[in-house]
Design a protein around this motif. Structure first.
Motif, mmCIF file in Angstrom:
data_model
loop_
_atom_site.group_PDB
_atom_site.id
_atom_site.type_symbol
_atom_site.label_atom_id
_atom_site.label_comp_id
_atom_site.label_asym_id
_atom_site.label_seq_id
_atom_site.Cartn_x
_atom_site.Cartn_y
_atom_site.Cartn_z
ATOM 1 N N ASP A 194 2.618 7.474 6.884
ATOM 2 C CA ASP A 194 3.157 6.122 7.026
ATOM 3 C C ASP A 194 3.937 5.643 5.816
ATOM 4 N N GLY A 195 4.246 6.537 4.857
ATOM 5 C CA GLY A 195 4.990 6.087 3.691
ATOM 6 C C GLY A 195 4.963 7.074 2.550
ATOM 7 N N LEU A 196 4.588 6.570 1.366
ATOM 8 C CA LEU A 196 4.662 7.375 0.153
ATOM 9 C C LEU A 196 3.471 7.079 -0.760
ATOM 10 N N ALA A 197 3.138 8.078 -1.579
ATOM 11 C CA ALA A 197 2.222 7.919 -2.706
ATOM 12 C C ALA A 197 2.754 8.822 -3.813
ATOM 13 N N MET A 198 2.099 8.798 -4.974
ATOM 14 C CA MET A 198 2.547 9.611 -6.104
ATOM 15 C C MET A 198 1.474 10.595 -6.533
ATOM 16 N N GLY A 216 3.093 1.926 2.376
ATOM 17 C CA GLY A 216 2.796 2.376 3.716
ATOM 18 C C GLY A 216 2.284 1.252 4.588
ATOM 19 N N ARG A 217 1.950 1.607 5.802
ATOM 20 C CA ARG A 217 1.355 0.646 6.736
ATOM 21 C C ARG A 217 -0.150 0.676 6.503
ATOM 22 N N SER A 218 -0.533 0.024 5.427
ATOM 23 C CA SER A 218 -1.887 0.172 4.881
ATOM 24 C C SER A 218 -2.660 -1.128 4.931
ATOM 25 N N THR A 219 -3.967 -0.966 4.824
ATOM 26 C CA THR A 219 -4.890 -2.087 4.673
ATOM 27 C C THR A 219 -5.490 -2.018 3.283
ATOM 28 N N VAL A 220 -5.557 -3.150 2.600
ATOM 29 C CA VAL A 220 -6.172 -3.218 1.283
ATOM 30 C C VAL A 220 -7.534 -3.890 1.439
ATOM 31 N N VAL A 221 -8.558 -3.175 1.023
ATOM 32 C CA VAL A 221 -9.938 -3.650 1.162
ATOM 33 C C VAL A 221 -10.435 -4.092 -0.208
ATOM 34 N N PRO A 233 -5.148 3.798 5.365
ATOM 35 C CA PRO A 233 -4.184 3.654 6.457
ATOM 36 C C PRO A 233 -4.651 2.603 7.461
ATOM 37 N N ALA A 234 -3.712 1.844 7.992
ATOM 38 C CA ALA A 234 -4.050 0.808 8.965
ATOM 39 C C ALA A 234 -4.838 1.412 10.129
ATOM 40 N N GLY A 235 -5.897 0.734 10.522
ATOM 41 C CA GLY A 235 -6.731 1.200 11.617
ATOM 42 C C GLY A 235 -7.808 2.172 11.218
ATOM 43 N N ARG A 236 -7.884 2.525 9.915
ATOM 44 C CA ARG A 236 -8.868 3.510 9.456
ATOM 45 C C ARG A 236 -9.975 2.883 8.605
ATOM 46 N N ARG A 237 -9.977 1.551 8.513
ATOM 47 C CA ARG A 237 -10.933 0.915 7.614
ATOM 48 C C ARG A 237 -12.376 1.183 8.031
ATOM 49 N N ALA A 238 -12.681 1.103 9.305
ATOM 50 C CA ALA A 238 -14.067 1.242 9.753
ATOM 51 C C ALA A 238 -14.637 2.605 9.382
ATOM 52 N N LEU A 294 -6.551 6.272 -0.031
ATOM 53 C CA LEU A 294 -6.736 7.332 0.962
ATOM 54 C C LEU A 294 -5.393 7.604 1.622
ATOM 55 N N ALA A 295 -4.789 8.724 1.259
ATOM 56 C CA ALA A 295 -3.470 9.064 1.769
ATOM 57 C C ALA A 295 -3.589 9.831 3.077
ATOM 58 N N ASP A 296 -2.815 9.429 4.052
ATOM 59 C CA ASP A 296 -2.770 10.140 5.327
ATOM 60 C C ASP A 296 -1.800 11.305 5.173
ATOM 61 N N ALA A 297 -2.258 12.310 4.424
ATOM 62 C CA ALA A 297 -1.430 13.479 4.128
ATOM 63 C C ALA A 297 -2.352 14.643 3.787
ATOM 64 N N SER A 298 -1.876 15.848 4.017
ATOM 65 C CA SER A 298 -2.647 17.046 3.675
ATOM 66 C C SER A 298 -2.231 17.503 2.283
ATOM 67 N N THR A 299 -2.861 16.945 1.280
ATOM 68 C CA THR A 299 -2.512 17.280 -0.095
ATOM 69 C C THR A 299 -3.284 18.475 -0.613
ATOM 70 N N GLY A 300 -4.545 18.620 -0.190
ATOM 71 C CA GLY A 300 -5.386 19.681 -0.726
ATOM 72 C C GLY A 300 -5.978 19.350 -2.071
#
Length: 512
Positions: A155-159, A230-235, A250-255, A287-293
């Protein structure tokens, strides 16, 4: 150094070239004299960092176009103090287009040399002065032939800038020895959320977009910079002593993330019992929605791949120990940074040490058994990657190859041996004194040996030198029966070198 031209002629040439660079506004424009990449002579990354100045602060403005496959427009403002007379300024920067450069309010000529942006100001700069450099450029998130920099998420970018990739994102003095304050101003279209290191200071909404601003309250190395878009939620929640915590999911993944995120306050308290007060003004998980390893200890906002928290095959104690590994880095590696990349073991060895202590306490995983297994493998690690404090350079094209077992488990093994030698009480006092004495700074292996000797009341150089720099592993105090396995052929493995802080998803085997 070539002969100095007549001052008036040099001024005219520089001014003409600067005006050309400002007017063209495309890729790098050749300056009036040959340029070359510089560096501060780091043993593992000789061309990383630049001499002649100390960066005081970065102000990084990024404009996200709404798609993570298009370059971001950016403006990087650098305030620095000159530590030498300079007629040029080298910045580390590549993988972007420079539009223009100003130095102290005047257009400056610029060119590229290797992975350096070489700037020729209109007037020479004198030692002791302060200078402001403004670079208007793009920041390309599409991977090139280099590892690191932007991570493209669903849904976007991280570093992920470790070890030498911050300059794939923005112009900088990209070496951990030059910490600076940071301000981030991130503009993104409606529907997106931007979060960065430090504390939020405002969110300015205009038609169709929002600009978020974040500032650090403590100096930071460039490799630890983090921006999430990204399309994120901040908790939000509160940690020990009223510490503000914020997690980005990521939005919708908070629970599904909440049971893990809720563990952070207790983990911070656990670390504070061992290393003293948390050293920064906030903390959280990204929590990045990406396969970083891998996971990465970006300052105050540690990066994790989301799958680490959703894989049912991973036991709770293992996931939590990885969380603690990155949390421990906030003390060891972030607040107290490595002076050079050869001092990496001070970061990774300590983070692995506290990861192992936590796994023993919460998961019943014996630290003695873990250290014995590391001891058996340690001669092979030294043969393949060098001793913990004298690691071998990475293979060409694999710069993150310095993140080998010899600096992770091998570094933790050094700490275990030291605790065996000086006793638990002195060792725990050393740990707290280390992060107190060098807070917000950098420190070297020799600094650690010196402080350990002071705390122990005797010179530990002769004891620690073989552990840190020897080609074979010394006898383990208190465990004369331990034996290291014969070193294997140190030829490079055919499988890929693991990325920084890689959770290998094999809990019983430890970390690679």
């Amino acid at each position: 150094m070539p002969p100095t031209p007549h001052p008036l002629a040099a001024r005219r040439r520089r001014t003409a070239t600067a005006l050309l660079a400002s007017a063209v506004c495309v890729c790098l424009v050749a300056a009036s004299a040959p340029a070359e990449p510089l560096g501060i002579g780091d043993r593992l990354f000789p061309h990383l960092g630049n001499p002649g100045y100390d960066v005081l602060s970065y102000d990084l403005s990024l404009s996200y176009p709404g798609s993570n496959d298009r370059p971001l427009e950016a403006v990087t403002t650098i305030d620095a103090r000159l530590t030498a007379d300079l007629d040029r300024i080298n910045l580390d920067f590549t993988h972007g287009t420079v539009r223009s450069v100003d130095v102290d309010g005047r257009p400056a000529a610029f060119t590229g040399a290797g992975e350096d942006l070489v700037i020729t100001p209109e007037d020479d700069l004198d030692e002791g002065e302060s200078t402001r450099i403004i670079v208007r450029h793009t920041s390309d998130p599409v991977p090139g032939d280099r590892e690191g920099g932007w991570v493209r998420t669903a849904d976007g970018l991280a570093m992920a800038n470790q070890a030498d990739a911050a300059h794939l994102v923005f112009p900088c003095n990209d070496h951990p020895s030059d910490k600076a304050m940071f301000t981030f101003r991130i503009t993104a279209p409606d529907g997106h959320t931007a979060v960065a290191n430090g504390l939020p200071t405002g969110a300015d909404r205009t038609r169709g977009a929002t600009t978020w601003t974040y500032r650090t309250l403590h100096p930071m190395a460039t490799e630890l910079a983090q921006v999430s878009i990204g399309r994120s939620t901040v908790v939000h929640r509160t940690g020990p002593h009223g510490l503000p915590l914020r997690d980005v999911v990521p939005a919708g993944r908070r629970a599904e993330a909440e049971p893990w995120l809720a563990k952070t306050p207790a983990q911070i308290s656990w670390m504070e019992e061992r290393a003293g007060r948390y050293p920064f003004a906030t903390y959280g998980l990204l929590l990045a929605d990406a396969s970083t390893g891998f996971a990465l200890e970006t300052q105050t906002l540690s990066l994790f791949e989301r799958d680490l928290f959703t894989d049912p095959a991973l036991p709770d104690w293992y996931v939590e120990s990885i969380m603690v590994h990155e949390l421990a880095h906030q003390w060891f590696g972030n607040s107290v940074g490595p002076r050079t990349w050869s001092d990496l073991w001070l970061s990774e060895g300590h983070a692995t040490w506290y990861e192992a202590l936590y796994a023993e306490e919460k998961g019943g995983r014996s630290i003695e058994a873990r250290m014995r297994a590391a001891y058996e493998a340690s001669d092979g690690w030294r043969a393949a990657g060098g001793p913990p404090a004298s690691p071998r350079p990475a293979e060409p094209g694999r710069k993150i190859g310095i993140f080998r077992p010899n600096v992770y488990a091998g570094g933790a093994l050094v700490l275990y041996a030291l605790r065996q030698e000086i006793g638990r009480t002195a060792f725990e006092r050393l740990e707290r004194e280390w992060v107190t004495r060098h807070r917000d700074g950098t420190a070297s292996t020799s600094d650690f040996v010196r402080l350990a000797s002071d705390v122990a009341g005797r010179d530990l150089t002769g004891f620690l030198h073989p552990w840190l720099h020897g080609t074979t592993t010394p006898p383990m105090p208190g465990h004369p029966e331990w034996r290291a396995a014969a070193a294997r052929d140190p030829k490079p493995a055919r499988r890929p070198v693991p990325s920084p802080h890689r959770p290998v998803h094999r809990p019983d085997a430890g970390r690679e």
